[in-house]
Structure formats: C-alpha cells, structure tokens
Design a protein around this motif. Structure first.
Motif, PDB file in Angstrom:
ATOM      1  N   THR A  21      -3.862   5.640 -10.532  1.00 16.32           N
ATOM      2  CA  THR A  21      -2.429   5.906 -10.459  1.00 16.32           C
ATOM      3  C   THR A  21      -1.698   5.047 -11.481  1.00 16.32           C
ATOM      4  O   THR A  21      -2.299   4.183 -12.124  1.00 16.32           O
ATOM      5  N   SER A  22      -0.418   5.251 -11.577  1.00 15.69           N
ATOM      6  CA  SER A  22       0.394   4.480 -12.505  1.00 15.69           C
ATOM      7  C   SER A  22       0.664   3.066 -11.974  1.00 15.69           C
ATOM      8  O   SER A  22       1.258   2.252 -12.652  1.00 15.69           O
ATOM      9  N   TYR A  23       0.223   2.762 -10.756  1.00 16.33           N
ATOM     10  CA  TYR A  23       0.421   1.427 -10.186  1.00 16.33           C
ATOM     11  C   TYR A  23      -0.911   0.787  -9.761  1.00 16.33           C
ATOM     12  O   TYR A  23      -1.005   0.100  -8.748  1.00 16.33           O
ATOM     13  N   ASP A  24      -1.966   1.030 -10.559  1.00 13.15           N
ATOM     14  CA  ASP A  24      -3.265   0.371 -10.427  1.00 13.15           C
ATOM     15  C   ASP A  24      -3.976   0.606  -9.098  1.00 13.15           C
ATOM     16  O   ASP A  24      -4.612  -0.288  -8.550  1.00 13.15           O
ATOM     17  N   ARG A  25      -3.879   1.784  -8.564  1.00 14.56           N
ATOM     18  CA  ARG A  25      -4.645   2.208  -7.390  1.00 14.56           C
ATOM     19  C   ARG A  25      -5.359   3.494  -7.765  1.00 14.56           C
ATOM     20  O   ARG A  25      -5.153   4.049  -8.831  1.00 14.56           O
ATOM     21  N   TRP A  26      -6.184   3.994  -6.866  1.00 16.45           N
ATOM     22  CA  TRP A  26      -6.872   5.268  -7.075  1.00 16.45           C
ATOM     23  C   TRP A  26      -6.427   6.231  -5.993  1.00 16.45           C
ATOM     24  O   TRP A  26      -6.156   5.836  -4.861  1.00 16.45           O
ATOM     25  N   VAL A  27      -6.366   7.513  -6.331  1.00 24.70           N
ATOM     26  CA  VAL A  27      -5.952   8.536  -5.381  1.00 24.70           C
ATOM     27  C   VAL A  27      -6.941   9.701  -5.447  1.00 24.70           C
ATOM     28  O   VAL A  27      -7.440  10.037  -6.523  1.00 24.70           O
ATOM     29  N   VAL A  60      -3.628   9.480 -15.947  1.00 24.02           N
ATOM     30  CA  VAL A  60      -3.280   8.836 -14.687  1.00 24.02           C
ATOM     31  C   VAL A  60      -2.541   9.835 -13.800  1.00 24.02           C
ATOM     32  O   VAL A  60      -1.937  10.789 -14.276  1.00 24.02           O
ATOM     33  N   ALA A  61      -2.617   9.589 -12.491  1.00 24.81           N
ATOM     34  CA  ALA A  61      -1.892  10.399 -11.518  1.00 24.81           C
ATOM     35  C   ALA A  61      -0.547   9.738 -11.253  1.00 24.81           C
ATOM     36  O   ALA A  61      -0.468   8.528 -11.046  1.00 24.81           O
ATOM     37  N   VAL A  62       0.506  10.536 -11.289  1.00 26.19           N
ATOM     38  CA  VAL A  62       1.861  10.038 -11.068  1.00 26.19           C
ATOM     39  C   VAL A  62       2.469  10.832  -9.917  1.00 26.19           C
ATOM     40  O   VAL A  62       2.460  12.066  -9.937  1.00 26.19           O
ATOM     41  N   ARG A  63       2.976  10.123  -8.912  1.00 30.76           N
ATOM     42  CA  ARG A  63       3.596  10.798  -7.769  1.00 30.76           C
ATOM     43  C   ARG A  63       4.904  11.443  -8.223  1.00 30.76           C
ATOM     44  O   ARG A  63       5.673  10.845  -8.964  1.00 30.76           O
ATOM     45  N   VAL A  64       5.135  12.675  -7.776  1.00 36.62           N
ATOM     46  CA  VAL A  64       6.352  13.404  -8.123  1.00 36.62           C
ATOM     47  C   VAL A  64       7.457  12.916  -7.193  1.00 36.62           C
ATOM     48  O   VAL A  64       7.400  13.132  -5.984  1.00 36.62           O
ATOM     49  N   ARG A  65       8.439  12.225  -7.760  1.00 41.57           N
ATOM     50  CA  ARG A  65       9.562  11.679  -6.981  1.00 41.57           C
ATOM     51  C   ARG A  65      10.849  11.850  -7.762  1.00 41.57           C
ATOM     52  O   ARG A  65      10.836  12.225  -8.922  1.00 41.57           O
TER      53      ARG A  65
END
Length: 86
Positions: A21-27, A60-65
């Motif tokens: 993710t864009s904040y150093d986690r995995w999804v 990277v995966a970015v949450r849609v917000r």
C-alpha cells in the motif's frame, strides 16, 4: 526451477493479489475489477505506479477516498469483501 502459484486465501482458498500500500502495509485484493457502484466505499482500491519510479512493475495499492468514483468506474475490491469461508 518451480512454477510459482499466486497466493490463495486461507479462509476460502480463492486466488488473491497481494500489493504493497501507499502506507507501507500489504493488502489482499480480488483478482477482478468491479464497477464502483458494486463495491462498498471501505473496500475500494486502485492500483497505481509509484511516481518517479523507473521500475515498470513498481505498483502500489491506494485506497479510494475523498472524491467518490463514478458508479461505472472500475475499482479493485479488497478480497475480504468477496471472501466466503468454506
């Protein structure tokens, strides 16, 4: 040399795609894109290239917000939205 299988969900045994993710986690993401109208807001993700990267597979995966996507716009749902334990 061995064939590397894509990861599977331990709950439902479905194929998943793992992305940082864009904040150093995995999804864990689903393997299909769906229209935004079919995915609840908390489960919507987009895959995007890392800005300024020269590596072609740097995604990277970015949450849609923030601004909601159009109802027909494709998003990648989080796997847990689609997971049905077996």
């Amino acid at each position: 040399m061995r064939w590397i299988e894509p990861p599977r969900c331990p709950e439902c045994d479905a194929l998943v795609r793992m992305y940082p993710t864009s904040y150093d986690r995995w999804v864990s993401l689903a393997t299909v894109e769906l229209p935004a109208k079919d995915v609840p807001a908390g489960f919507r993700w987009r895959l995007t290239k890392v800005p300024g990267s020269r590596i072609p597979m740097d995604i990277v995966a970015v949450r849609v917000r923030g601004i909601d996507p159009l109802p027909s716009e494709p998003v990648v749902p989080a796997h847990r939205m689609m997971c049905v334990p077996g």
